[in-house]
Write a protein that holds these residues in place. Structure first.
Motif, PDB file in Angstrom:
ATOM      1  N   ASP A  49      51.623  37.758  26.254  1.00  0.00           N
ATOM      2  CA  ASP A  49      50.338  38.131  25.635  1.00  0.00           C
ATOM      3  C   ASP A  49      49.635  39.224  26.429  1.00  0.00           C
ATOM      4  N   ALA A  50      49.778  39.202  27.754  1.00  0.00           N
ATOM      5  CA  ALA A  50      49.194  40.304  28.529  1.00  0.00           C
ATOM      6  C   ALA A  50      50.005  41.581  28.334  1.00  0.00           C
TER       7      ALA A  50
ATOM      8  N   ASP B 187      54.306  35.212  23.338  1.00  0.00           N
ATOM      9  CA  ASP B 187      54.143  33.995  24.147  1.00  0.00           C
ATOM     10  C   ASP B 187      52.657  33.905  24.506  1.00  0.00           C
TER      11      ASP B 187
ATOM     12  N   ASN C   7      50.284  32.375  25.997  1.00  0.00           N
ATOM     13  CA  ASN C   7      49.898  31.364  26.990  1.00  0.00           C
ATOM     14  C   ASN C   7      48.526  31.661  27.595  1.00  0.00           C
TER      15      ASN C   7
ATOM     16  N   GLN D  58      47.536  33.667  29.646  1.00  0.00           N
ATOM     17  CA  GLN D  58      47.469  34.016  31.066  1.00  0.00           C
ATOM     18  C   GLN D  58      48.244  35.299  31.299  1.00  0.00           C
ATOM     19  N   SER D  59      47.729  36.112  32.222  1.00  0.00           N
ATOM     20  CA  SER D  59      48.446  37.312  32.650  1.00  0.00           C
ATOM     21  C   SER D  59      48.866  37.072  34.089  1.00  0.00           C
TER      22      SER D  59
HETATM   23 MG   LIG Z   1      50.732  35.478  29.378  1.00  0.00          MG
END
Ligand SMILES: [Mg+2]
Ligand SMILES: Cc1ncc(C[n+]2csc(CCOP(=O)(O)OP(=O)(O)O)c2C)c(N)n1
Length: 799
Positions: free
Chosen positions: A157-158, A185, A187, A189-190
């Motif tokens: 996602d990042a 994905d 989630n 979070q990066s």
């Molecule tokens: Mg991520």
């Protein structure tokens, strides 16, 4: 078909093997290997294990191609291992020299990687362009004996922050891309942080705008079932409204924390309290972690539904970074590693015995059934995934333009040679595919396009032609066309070249891609270029116009560093010819060179004449110019042709008495020639070296030295032979329209004092004469340098 219980058992093996691979790389290697800990994998892998299990062991077909996001590399290798496509030794050597790579690599990994990843965003775009290329190939009637594949990118996602993804998205929309899945994905979070709230909604609108199907996989089956219970709707609202940071933090803390928070927020609502009370802490944690991206039945159903059509589809799969591991959800988990105590607990939970960690089916209830399911999964049933295609024959010589005494630029010559190839036709002409980011006409591809047409899946007439309005260029699109017209996005050009240049291995159909770009913008897409080369894609990149020689066109378009890129870029042989007949020889070589079999299949022995490993081939970069220059009127003898390809030849050879050598590359040939003429008045036997490829000369020099150091006493690179003819007392003046370092090293080959002329500052505009004077790469500049470098009579300047 693999049922979901089997898939769940496979997922547990995947998660274990990926986790253990990373753990072993950190804790079980000799101490001196442990200087740098291997982070950045464990949590990302856990995030992806469910998704990738569903895809590789159930959904994907042999003709599908996948770019796996870099940090899911160990999951990929574990899956390959379970399917019998990866060795245990490679897993044990994860991230060690010669072992499985940190990030999946087509060229460095030993298992069958479809697309390399590592620099985030690039693999994503690669899938889009590969899908366009698959359509191109089939539109031309090739490769139809194989089913159409789907190109799949597994994306962080990042990673979606990378701009090149959106450049590709826009181009894909224009070209009607299909057979493409991007699985995000999600989630939240990066590397550093937790993702902004509501990103998914932005992505949903954005992709829908570009005509994609959007599938949001938010809740798993457990959650859906709970939402159907009394009070479930309140729970759903709470989950969907929960900030990413809080969801992550509660996930990290586990069942008791979930209960406390949920009771605090919803506990007075009777039915919700009862819903929570019916579950133990562990069950509650499992419920809250049961997001769409961790629920095999939801994933399989969503992929199967999308598989019914060929529309481009983005899946936003909610996941938890580190899911199933004690790192789950913690915002610092990107580089997190499990402690030995934590991995011991995971081992115990999964029933893995010490010493059997790498056994494929250790701890499984029915190993034989899992083995059958893994190895029999459709994706792995199609044999080797890397295809081959025979080389396209290249004629012994390409037609060199006849200047008839007129000055000619290398860019004009390039256009004329391609137009002539288009006119004469034949296998070479059929397989060339050209592409340019809105610089087709201005890089002289117009003649080629007039004859070969623009490519599009649907025919589109040239309205100007239909309206009988005179125009130099026919701009007709058809499925048989051979030019991919791209929008102004150099990143897309390079990724397109990467996709076209892998067609022989992806589609089993050989293409000969030629991309043109304004030379300065090579740097704009330097990472994409590196990526294409790293994957061993094969193409010709033509940078034109170049240098300060484009003069009044504007200082902002000057290129200074690309000659150094040409030297430094692995997998790319760079040429900077001055004359049309040199270019014809180089282009012929190029079409052959880009088809040679590569490091993995090819003969790795260096050519004893040059010490270049030419048998393996690679891609080609030509730096050309719009400045017409007088042609030298030399015969293209076999010897000169060979030297042009090897990287340089004497236009005026040195003698025993030679006091100065002028070595030039490319468009400054007239200045170098004139300066040598003038130098004859003041220095003995000035010599003139035409450098057609600083890159190949430099590479052969390094290789020759390495070979001698390894005991090959007679090894000599081409430039070493050339420089051996120059008397020790002579000085060398080098000159190029680019950074002087491109040629400055020539003096080090045989120990000659050297003055390197070139361009070090950016952005002046003016006439060619003004700029050459300003930067000291004109005749006077060369004379001044030669005068200062070598003893003797003063040299009269200005001329
Ligand atoms: Mg991520
Ligand atoms: C072009 C580029 N810039 C930076 C990095 C370093 N990097 C690797 S992963 C990552 C963050 C990835 O986050 P995400 O895509 O969400 O994957 P996750 O960590 O959640 O698995 C960064 C910044 C990189 N690999 N490539």
């Amino acid at each position: 078909m693999t049922d979901c219980d089997t898939l769940a058992a496979l997922e547990r093996r995947v998660l274990w093997l990926a986790s253990w691979t990373i753990h072993a790389a950190n804790h079980l290697r000799p101490a001196d290997d442990l200087d740098v800990k291997v982070g950045g994998h464990q949590a990302s892998c856990a995030s992806m294990a469910t998704l990738m299990t569903a895809l590789y062991f159930h959904v994907l077909r042999p003709e599908d191609r996948v770019a796996v996001k870099p940090h899911a590399g160990p999951v990929f290798h574990a899956i390959q291992y379970l399917a019998g496509r990866q060795s245990r030794a490679q897993l044990e050597a994860f991230r060690a020299f010669g072992g499985a790579q940190s990030y999946p690599s087509r060229t460095k990994d030993k298992d069958d990687v479809d697309f390399s990843t590592g620099s985030v965003g690039l693999g994503v775009a690669q899938t889009l362009f590969s899908s366009l290329v698959q359509d191109y190939v089939r539109a031309h009637g090739w490769g139809t004996d194989r089913p159409e594949g789907r190109m799949v990118a597994l994306v962080g996602d990042a990673e979606m922050d990378e701009g090149n993804i959106y450049e590709a998205l826009l181009e894909g929309w224009k070209q009607g891309v299909r057979n493409l899945w991007w699985v995000v994905d999600y989630n939240r979070q990066s590397l550093d942080a937790v993702i902004r709230e509501g990103l998914w909604a932005k992505l949903e609108v954005l992709f829908a705008n570009f005509g994609w199907d959007v599938v949001v996989l938010r809740h798993g089956r457990l959650q859906e079932a709970a939402f159907a219970e009394p009070g479930g709707a309140r729970l759903r609202d709470w989950i969907e409204g929960c900030p990413n940071q809080l969801y992550s933090a509660l996930t990290f803390q586990g069942g008791a924390a979930w209960r406390k928070r949920l009771l605090d927020d919803l506990g007075d609502q009777g039915a919700v309290s009862a819903l929570l009370e019916r579950r133990s802490d562990a069950e509650l944690a499992a419920l809250m972690e049961n997001l769409g991206g961790h629920d095999l039945p939801s994933l399989v159903a969503a992929f199967e539904a999308a598989g019914e059509n060929d529309r481009p589809t983005v899946f936003i799969a909610y996941t938890i970074k580190g899911r199933g591991l004690p790192l789950a959800g913690h915002k610092d988990n990107h580089a997190g590693l499990m402690t030995p105590a934590q991995i011991e607990r995971l081992r115990a939970a999964l029933g893995v015995r010490a010493g059997h960690e790498f056994d494929p089916w250790e701890g499984a209830a029915d190993p034989a059934a899992l083995d059958r399911a893994a190895k029999g999964a459709p994706f792995f049933a199609g044999g080797p995934r890397r295809l081959t295609a025979p080389a396209v024959p290249v004629p012994a010589a390409l037609p060199a333009p006849d200047p008839r005494g007129k000055p000619l630029s290398t860019q004009m010559a390039f256009g004329q040679i391609l137009t002539e190839i288009a006119r004469t036709g034949g296998p070479l002409a059929e397989r060339i595919v050209t592409t340019a980011p809105d610089v087709t006409v201005s890089t002289n591809l117009g003649g080629w396009v007039n004859r070969r047409g623009l490519y599009a899946r649907d025919t589109m007439a040239d309205t100007f032609k239909a309206e009988r309005i005179p125009s130099t260029f026919a701009w007709e699109f058809s499925p048989g066309g051979q030019h991919f017209e791209l929008g102004i996005a150099e990143a897309n050009l390079m990724t397109m070249l990467s996709a076209l240049g892998l067609s022989h291995q992806i589609n089993g159909v050989r293409l000969l891609p030629v991309g043109t770009v304004y030379d300065p913008f090579v740097l704009r897409a330097a990472d994409q270029l590196n990526y294409a080369c790293y994957q061993d894609a094969r193409f010709l990149l033509v940078g034109t116009p170049s240098g300060v020689t484009l003069a009044p066109e504007g200082g902002a378009h000057q290129s200074i560093a690309p000659p150094l890129v040409g030297i430094a870029q692995d997998g790319l042989a760079a040429f900077e010819p001055a004359f049309a007949d040199e270019l014809a020889v180089i282009l012929r070589f190029a079409f052959d060179y880009i088809q040679r079999p590569g490091d993995q299949a090819g003969d790795k022995a260096p050519d004893p004449r040059t010490w270049l490993r030419d048998a393996t081939g690679g891609s080609i970069y030509l730096r050309l110019s719009t400045r017409p220059v007088e042609q030298p009127g030399l015969a293209m003898t076999p010897g000169r042709a060979q030297a042009v390809v090897d990287g340089g030849y004497w236009l005026r050879p040195p003698e025993a008495s030679t006091e100065v050598v002028v070595a030039y590359t490319g468009v400054v040939a007239p200045e170098a020639i004139a300066a040598v003429g003038r130098l004859a008045e003041a220095r003995r036997a000035p010599a003139l070296l035409a450098v057609t490829s600083a890159d190949r000369l430099n590479a052969g020099w390094s290789a020759g030295q390495r070979a001698r150091e390894a005991g090959e006493a007679g090894a000599l690179g081409h430039v070493e032979r050339l420089m051996a003819e120059v008397p020790r007392h002579a000085g060398i003046v080098t000159v190029c329209d680019g950074h002087p370092a491109a040629l400055a090293w020539l003096g080090a080959v045989a120990g000659h004092r050297t003055r390197a002329l070139g361009v070090e500052h950016f952005g002046q505009t003016g006439r060619i004469a003004d700029l050459y004077r300003h930067y000291g790469i004109d005749v006077d500049g060369i004379l001044a340098a030669a005068g200062a470098l070598t003893p003797g009579r003063p040299i009269r300047i200005p001329a």
